[in-house]
Design a protein around this motif. Structure first.
Motif, PDB file in Angstrom:
ATOM      1  N   UNK A 197     -26.580  70.296  46.751  1.00  0.00           N
ATOM      2  CA  UNK A 197     -27.640  71.287  46.552  1.00  0.00           C
ATOM      3  C   UNK A 197     -27.698  71.845  45.130  1.00  0.00           C
ATOM      4  N   UNK A 198     -26.976  71.253  44.188  1.00  0.00           N
ATOM      5  CA  UNK A 198     -27.055  71.673  42.790  1.00  0.00           C
ATOM      6  C   UNK A 198     -27.565  70.510  41.948  1.00  0.00           C
ATOM      7  N   UNK A 199     -28.099  70.825  40.771  1.00  0.00           N
ATOM      8  CA  UNK A 199     -28.734  69.788  39.964  1.00  0.00           C
ATOM      9  C   UNK A 199     -27.949  69.374  38.729  1.00  0.00           C
ATOM     10  N   UNK A 200     -27.043  70.198  38.232  1.00  0.00           N
ATOM     11  CA  UNK A 200     -26.291  69.866  37.019  1.00  0.00           C
ATOM     12  C   UNK A 200     -24.867  69.520  37.431  1.00  0.00           C
ATOM     13  N   UNK A 201     -24.456  68.266  37.241  1.00  0.00           N
ATOM     14  CA  UNK A 201     -23.107  67.880  37.669  1.00  0.00           C
ATOM     15  C   UNK A 201     -22.020  68.497  36.800  1.00  0.00           C
ATOM     16  N   UNK A 202     -20.878  68.754  37.414  1.00  0.00           N
ATOM     17  CA  UNK A 202     -19.703  69.251  36.697  1.00  0.00           C
ATOM     18  C   UNK A 202     -18.509  68.449  37.226  1.00  0.00           C
ATOM     19  N   UNK A 203     -18.294  67.280  36.617  1.00  0.00           N
ATOM     20  CA  UNK A 203     -17.221  66.384  37.055  1.00  0.00           C
ATOM     21  C   UNK A 203     -15.957  66.495  36.221  1.00  0.00           C
ATOM     22  N   UNK A 204     -16.086  67.026  35.007  1.00  0.00           N
ATOM     23  CA  UNK A 204     -14.944  67.050  34.100  1.00  0.00           C
ATOM     24  C   UNK A 204     -15.100  68.198  33.101  1.00  0.00           C
TER      25      UNK A 204
ATOM     26  N   UNK B 247     -15.800  68.217  29.958  1.00  0.00           N
ATOM     27  CA  UNK B 247     -16.978  68.110  29.085  1.00  0.00           C
ATOM     28  C   UNK B 247     -18.235  68.618  29.792  1.00  0.00           C
ATOM     29  N   UNK B 248     -18.421  68.216  31.044  1.00  0.00           N
ATOM     30  CA  UNK B 248     -19.586  68.690  31.788  1.00  0.00           C
ATOM     31  C   UNK B 248     -19.471  70.178  32.105  1.00  0.00           C
ATOM     32  N   UNK B 249     -18.270  70.675  32.328  1.00  0.00           N
ATOM     33  CA  UNK B 249     -18.078  72.115  32.548  1.00  0.00           C
ATOM     34  C   UNK B 249     -18.466  72.884  31.292  1.00  0.00           C
ATOM     35  N   UNK B 250     -18.074  72.376  30.130  1.00  0.00           N
ATOM     36  CA  UNK B 250     -18.434  73.032  28.861  1.00  0.00           C
ATOM     37  C   UNK B 250     -19.952  73.041  28.679  1.00  0.00           C
ATOM     38  N   UNK B 251     -20.602  71.927  29.040  1.00  0.00           N
ATOM     39  CA  UNK B 251     -22.064  71.857  28.962  1.00  0.00           C
ATOM     40  C   UNK B 251     -22.697  72.893  29.889  1.00  0.00           C
ATOM     41  N   UNK B 252     -22.214  72.971  31.151  1.00  0.00           N
ATOM     42  CA  UNK B 252     -22.735  73.923  32.129  1.00  0.00           C
ATOM     43  C   UNK B 252     -22.546  75.358  31.630  1.00  0.00           C
ATOM     44  N   UNK B 253     -21.359  75.656  31.119  1.00  0.00           N
ATOM     45  CA  UNK B 253     -21.093  77.000  30.591  1.00  0.00           C
ATOM     46  C   UNK B 253     -22.003  77.309  29.403  1.00  0.00           C
ATOM     47  N   UNK B 254     -22.260  76.305  28.578  1.00  0.00           N
ATOM     48  CA  UNK B 254     -23.173  76.490  27.444  1.00  0.00           C
ATOM     49  C   UNK B 254     -24.588  76.821  27.904  1.00  0.00           C
ATOM     50  N   UNK B 255     -25.037  76.152  28.970  1.00  0.00           N
ATOM     51  CA  UNK B 255     -26.369  76.450  29.514  1.00  0.00           C
ATOM     52  C   UNK B 255     -26.447  77.903  29.989  1.00  0.00           C
ATOM     53  N   UNK B 256     -25.381  78.379  30.635  1.00  0.00           N
ATOM     54  CA  UNK B 256     -25.376  79.760  31.123  1.00  0.00           C
ATOM     55  C   UNK B 256     -25.415  80.739  29.950  1.00  0.00           C
ATOM     56  N   UNK B 257     -24.622  80.455  28.939  1.00  0.00           N
ATOM     57  CA  UNK B 257     -24.590  81.331  27.761  1.00  0.00           C
ATOM     58  C   UNK B 257     -25.918  81.371  27.023  1.00  0.00           C
ATOM     59  N   UNK B 258     -26.545  80.211  26.859  1.00  0.00           N
ATOM     60  CA  UNK B 258     -27.856  80.173  26.183  1.00  0.00           C
ATOM     61  C   UNK B 258     -28.907  80.913  27.001  1.00  0.00           C
ATOM     62  N   UNK B 259     -28.888  80.721  28.318  1.00  0.00           N
ATOM     63  CA  UNK B 259     -29.849  81.423  29.164  1.00  0.00           C
ATOM     64  C   UNK B 259     -29.719  82.928  29.051  1.00  0.00           C
ATOM     65  N   UNK B 260     -28.470  83.412  29.015  1.00  0.00           N
ATOM     66  CA  UNK B 260     -28.238  84.847  28.873  1.00  0.00           C
ATOM     67  C   UNK B 260     -28.757  85.329  27.518  1.00  0.00           C
ATOM     68  N   UNK B 261     -28.447  84.592  26.451  1.00  0.00           N
ATOM     69  CA  UNK B 261     -28.884  84.978  25.104  1.00  0.00           C
ATOM     70  C   UNK B 261     -30.403  85.005  24.992  1.00  0.00           C
ATOM     71  N   UNK B 262     -31.070  84.093  25.697  1.00  0.00           N
ATOM     72  CA  UNK B 262     -32.533  84.018  25.661  1.00  0.00           C
ATOM     73  C   UNK B 262     -33.199  84.962  26.654  1.00  0.00           C
ATOM     74  N   UNK B 263     -32.414  85.560  27.547  1.00  0.00           N
ATOM     75  CA  UNK B 263     -32.971  86.469  28.548  1.00  0.00           C
ATOM     76  C   UNK B 263     -33.662  85.755  29.691  1.00  0.00           C
ATOM     77  N   UNK B 264     -33.341  84.469  29.888  1.00  0.00           N
ATOM     78  CA  UNK B 264     -33.995  83.700  30.947  1.00  0.00           C
ATOM     79  C   UNK B 264     -33.083  83.414  32.135  1.00  0.00           C
ATOM     80  N   UNK B 265     -31.764  83.637  31.967  1.00  0.00           N
ATOM     81  CA  UNK B 265     -30.816  83.330  33.050  1.00  0.00           C
ATOM     82  C   UNK B 265     -29.595  84.220  32.894  1.00  0.00           C
TER      83      UNK B 265
END
Length: 184
Positions: A37-44, A46-64
């Protein structure tokens, strides 16, 4: 916009994700149900760092505004307020719960806490409604929506390939008393 105070829920700590959450994310995403039920994989890492980066950018942009949900110091869930455009009247809440934490009321408490927080934090910007969307086959999310005070508003038509099945849109409105902060 800087948002000072975060959401609070009985027995849970909700805080922004940090780099150190990467191993717990990888572990949580080993669960087949969560992955389904999720769309962004987190297998390792590197993918965890990518996912965390998406969360941080969303917060900085005020969208997530994504929050790590911890119980006794252990990551048990994620809950996020998604705002397509800062200042808009409608937002969406999304979440996942780690397998070991399911069935203990973690998701409803976290969703309720973020809902109450969002209606307070973004009232001046005109936030009036928050939606919770899920596929029709995700009965657990339907139960979380109802327990969190989100009423079923409509059945959404499938949009393959990303959303292969019909879905439900549950909603809460700021002015109907549903953003009253009752979980705090």
């Amino acid at each position: 916009m800087t948002v000072a105070a975060g959401p609070r829920a009985r027995g849970l700590l909700l805080r922004p994700f940090v780099e150190g959450d990467a191993p717990a994310l990888v572990e949580a995403y080993r669960d087949a149900t969560l992955r389904r039920f999720t769309r962004v994989p987190v297998d390792d890492a590197e993918q965890a760092a990518h996912w965390l980066g998406l969360q941080g950018r969303g917060r900085a942009e005020g969208t997530r505004y994504s929050f790590a949900v911890l119980e006794e110091g252990v990551l048990v869930a994620n809950v996020a307020l998604k705002r397509g455009a800062p200042g808009g009247p409608v937002a969406e809440v999304g979440y996942w719960t780690a397998a070991a934490a399911r069935g203990r009321g973690v998701a409803p408490r976290a969703v309720e806490a973020v809902t109450a927080w969002a209606f307070r934090a973004f009232a001046a910007e005109g936030l009036d409604r928050i939606d919770l969307l899920h596929q029709v086959d995700n009965r657990a999310s339907c139960r979380v929506a109802v327990k969190s005070g989100y009423a079923l508003r409509e059945v959404l038509t499938a949009l393959p390939p990303e959303f292969p099945l019909d879905g439900h849109r549950h909603s809460r409105n700021r002015l109907d008393g549903s953003g009253d902060g009752r979980s705090e």
